[in-house]
Design a protein around this motif. Sequence first.
Motif, PDB file in Angstrom:
ATOM      1  N   LYS A  62       0.827  -1.203   0.000  1.00  0.00           N
ATOM      2  CA  LYS A  62       0.000   0.000   0.000  1.00  0.00           C
ATOM      3  C   LYS A  62       0.864   1.257   0.000  1.00  0.00           C
ATOM      4  CE  LYS A  62      -4.232  -1.623   2.296  1.00  0.00           C
ATOM      5  NZ  LYS A  62      -5.174  -1.374   3.411  1.00  0.00           N
ATOM      6  N   PRO A  63       0.341   2.344  -0.573  1.00  0.00           N
ATOM      7  CA  PRO A  63       1.065   3.626  -0.513  1.00  0.00           C
ATOM      8  C   PRO A  63       0.641   4.411   0.720  1.00  0.00           C
ATOM      9  CG  PRO A  63      -0.804   3.835  -1.970  1.00  0.00           C
ATOM     10  CD  PRO A  63      -0.844   2.425  -1.451  1.00  0.00           C
ATOM     11  N   TYR A  64       1.523   5.264   1.208  1.00  0.00           N
ATOM     12  CA  TYR A  64       1.140   6.145   2.298  1.00  0.00           C
ATOM     13  C   TYR A  64       0.195   7.233   1.799  1.00  0.00           C
ATOM     14  CZ  TYR A  64       4.537   4.096   5.485  1.00  0.00           C
ATOM     15  OH  TYR A  64       5.222   3.227   6.299  1.00  0.00           O
ATOM     16  N   ALA A  65       0.364   7.644   0.551  1.00  0.00           N
ATOM     17  CA  ALA A  65      -0.507   8.681  -0.019  1.00  0.00           C
ATOM     18  C   ALA A  65      -1.433   8.070  -1.057  1.00  0.00           C
ATOM     19  CB  ALA A  65       0.342   9.798  -0.620  1.00  0.00           C
ATOM     20  N   SER A  66      -0.968   7.917  -2.279  1.00  0.00           N
ATOM     21  CA  SER A  66      -1.770   7.318  -3.346  1.00  0.00           C
ATOM     22  C   SER A  66      -0.856   6.593  -4.320  1.00  0.00           C
ATOM     23  CB  SER A  66      -2.581   8.384  -4.092  1.00  0.00           C
ATOM     24  OG  SER A  66      -1.707   9.343  -4.671  1.00  0.00           O
ATOM     25  N   VAL A 229       8.530 -11.552   2.679  1.00  0.00           N
ATOM     26  CA  VAL A 229       8.572 -11.140   1.274  1.00  0.00           C
ATOM     27  C   VAL A 229       7.901  -9.790   1.065  1.00  0.00           C
ATOM     28  CG1 VAL A 229       7.798 -11.727  -1.067  1.00  0.00           C
ATOM     29  CG2 VAL A 229       8.719 -13.507   0.424  1.00  0.00           C
ATOM     30  N   SER A 230       6.743  -9.587   1.710  1.00  0.00           N
ATOM     31  CA  SER A 230       6.033  -8.317   1.524  1.00  0.00           C
ATOM     32  C   SER A 230       6.837  -7.141   2.070  1.00  0.00           C
ATOM     33  CB  SER A 230       4.655  -8.373   2.186  1.00  0.00           C
ATOM     34  OG  SER A 230       4.770  -8.615   3.577  1.00  0.00           O
ATOM     35  N   ARG A 231       7.476  -7.326   3.232  1.00  0.00           N
ATOM     36  CA  ARG A 231       8.322  -6.251   3.763  1.00  0.00           C
ATOM     37  C   ARG A 231       9.520  -5.988   2.865  1.00  0.00           C
ATOM     38  NH1 ARG A 231       7.087  -8.705   8.879  1.00  0.00           N
ATOM     39  NH2 ARG A 231       9.035  -9.909   8.772  1.00  0.00           N
ATOM     40  N   GLN A 232      10.062  -7.064   2.316  1.00  0.00           N
ATOM     41  CA  GLN A 232      11.204  -6.923   1.410  1.00  0.00           C
ATOM     42  C   GLN A 232      10.808  -6.146   0.155  1.00  0.00           C
ATOM     43  OE1 GLN A 232      12.593 -10.488  -0.719  1.00  0.00           O
ATOM     44  NE2 GLN A 232      14.640 -10.082   0.102  1.00  0.00           N
ATOM     45  N   LEU A 233       9.633  -6.450  -0.402  1.00  0.00           N
ATOM     46  CA  LEU A 233       9.174  -5.757  -1.599  1.00  0.00           C
ATOM     47  C   LEU A 233       8.862  -4.291  -1.307  1.00  0.00           C
ATOM     48  CD1 LEU A 233       6.819  -8.483  -3.108  1.00  0.00           C
ATOM     49  CD2 LEU A 233       8.952  -7.653  -4.097  1.00  0.00           C
ATOM     50  N   GLU A 239      10.284   4.721   0.176  1.00  0.00           N
ATOM     51  CA  GLU A 239       9.695   4.984   1.484  1.00  0.00           C
ATOM     52  C   GLU A 239       8.212   5.331   1.415  1.00  0.00           C
ATOM     53  OE1 GLU A 239      12.014   7.941   3.395  1.00  0.00           O
ATOM     54  OE2 GLU A 239      13.789   6.656   3.620  1.00  0.00           O
ATOM     55  N   ALA A 240       7.664   5.463   0.211  1.00  0.00           N
ATOM     56  CA  ALA A 240       6.252   5.833   0.072  1.00  0.00           C
ATOM     57  C   ALA A 240       5.320   4.633   0.200  1.00  0.00           C
ATOM     58  CB  ALA A 240       6.024   6.520  -1.276  1.00  0.00           C
ATOM     59  N   TYR A 241       5.882   3.423   0.352  1.00  0.00           N
ATOM     60  CA  TYR A 241       5.050   2.223   0.407  1.00  0.00           C
ATOM     61  C   TYR A 241       5.306   1.444   1.695  1.00  0.00           C
ATOM     62  CZ  TYR A 241       4.293   3.092  -4.560  1.00  0.00           C
ATOM     63  OH  TYR A 241       3.955   3.665  -5.752  1.00  0.00           O
ATOM     64  N   TYR A 242       4.286   0.712   2.111  1.00  0.00           N
ATOM     65  CA  TYR A 242       4.413  -0.181   3.256  1.00  0.00           C
ATOM     66  C   TYR A 242       3.629  -1.456   2.962  1.00  0.00           C
ATOM     67  CZ  TYR A 242      -0.320   1.279   4.666  1.00  0.00           C
ATOM     68  OH  TYR A 242      -1.662   1.529   4.705  1.00  0.00           O
ATOM     69  N   SER A 243       3.817  -2.470   3.790  1.00  0.00           N
ATOM     70  CA  SER A 243       3.168  -3.765   3.539  1.00  0.00           C
ATOM     71  C   SER A 243       2.317  -4.177   4.736  1.00  0.00           C
ATOM     72  CB  SER A 243       4.220  -4.847   3.268  1.00  0.00           C
ATOM     73  OG  SER A 243       5.020  -5.078   4.408  1.00  0.00           O
ATOM     74  N   VAL A 244       1.251  -4.923   4.424  1.00  0.00           N
ATOM     75  CA  VAL A 244       0.383  -5.535   5.440  1.00  0.00           C
ATOM     76  C   VAL A 244       0.173  -6.976   5.015  1.00  0.00           C
ATOM     77  CG1 VAL A 244      -1.858  -5.506   6.567  1.00  0.00           C
ATOM     78  CG2 VAL A 244      -0.784  -3.341   5.920  1.00  0.00           C
ATOM     79  N   ASP A 245       0.425  -7.924   5.905  1.00  0.00           N
ATOM     80  CA  ASP A 245       0.264  -9.341   5.550  1.00  0.00           C
ATOM     81  C   ASP A 245      -0.812  -9.985   6.403  1.00  0.00           C
ATOM     82  OD1 ASP A 245       1.660 -10.898   7.930  1.00  0.00           O
ATOM     83  OD2 ASP A 245       2.960  -9.203   7.432  1.00  0.00           O
TER      84      ASP A 245
END
Length: 406
Positions: A62-66, A229-233, A239-245
């Motif tokens: 997911k992005p922090y903004a869009s 894997v999701s954190r790695q990607l 820095e504009a993206y983060y992961s949720v599993d």
Amino acid sequence: MIGYRYTSAKRSNHFISFISLISMVGLIIGVGLLITVLSVMNGFDRELRTRILGMVPHAVIKPYASMQDWQSVDELVTAHPKVQAAAPFIQIKGMLSSKGLVQGAQLNGILPEQETTVSIINKHMIQGALEDLAPGEFKIILGDMLARQLRVQAGDRVTVVLPEASLTPAGVFPRLKRFTVSGIFRVGADLDGQLALIHMEDAAKVMRMTGYVNGIRLKMDNLFDAPFVSRQLASSLDEAYYSVDWTLTHGNLFSAIKMEKTLIGLLLMVIVAVAAFNIISTLVMVVTDKTSDIAILRTMGASPRAIMGIFIVQGAYIGVVGTIVGTVLGVLLALNVSEIISFVESVMQMQFLSPDVYFISDLPSELRWSDVSIITGSALCLSLLATLYPAWRASKVKPAEALRYE
């Protein structure tokens, strides 16, 4: 040979025979129940993994903004060797209204051709098909329970009410949009009463975010690789993206199932232990009853070790027979428990697992031979341990003392 004859011989003291039978029956029931219950717990775990994790994402970027250039992100994540497929989505929280009825729902804007690669929903359609969602036609696919709550079927119209206000000359009103029900799905989980699907372009128009998405959904070859894997990607993008599993969204559910399986297993193992240690009381009474026989055997040259072996064999016979019969009974129940429960439900005209309350509506079972071997081995070991004290006590009988009053 003597130990086996003591087990099968008719005793003058029928109470000892009764206690032996109770010990054996206790082992049969305990082992059988333990195998059956653990198989059912395994079945619940499997079904929840298949149904819920087949519908919800293994992981999401997911992005922090869009996220506007989602195509490049999609290409990057699918290039990872452990990512099986990816699909963009737009997520909307809102309400559905029809015929005076209102239900809260989560609307997912999807691309049907990509959604089938990351979700099992196409295998669970009971009306319509995922491909019926076409851009610009404002069609919607509902979960079976959600459709029943709104009393709609394929072809009916529902109104999507969004929690965003629109300013009109008449005042401030929530944003509304009419959709046509094109399909209904049923996966047998709580998602049937919460989830609705629309085309991603229709979702973008409704939310006024054309060209943007809320995130990229990932499906892993091994779902347990999802956190790493999701954190790695996400970190490889910027820095504009983060992961949720799934361990963050549904991990507590599966942890609870694992803990319940462990606790239930321990509680039922107590039943096996009680039945096994009933063998102690049985053998203690047998030793008391056979004191003169033991003394005669000792005078004929039997060693303390031989005497001890006689009663170990007698107790082990009870444990082995009880464990084997219980294992066979448990395996048969575990393999047929779903059919047995269905038959009982049809006879009693009731449903034990209502889909309105539970995640699934039937009783699953998955027999794992590793569980069977652990249960069987534990029961045999407990039975063998239970024979040691009475057998040791028998080996300490002194012939002169035992035969003094004979």
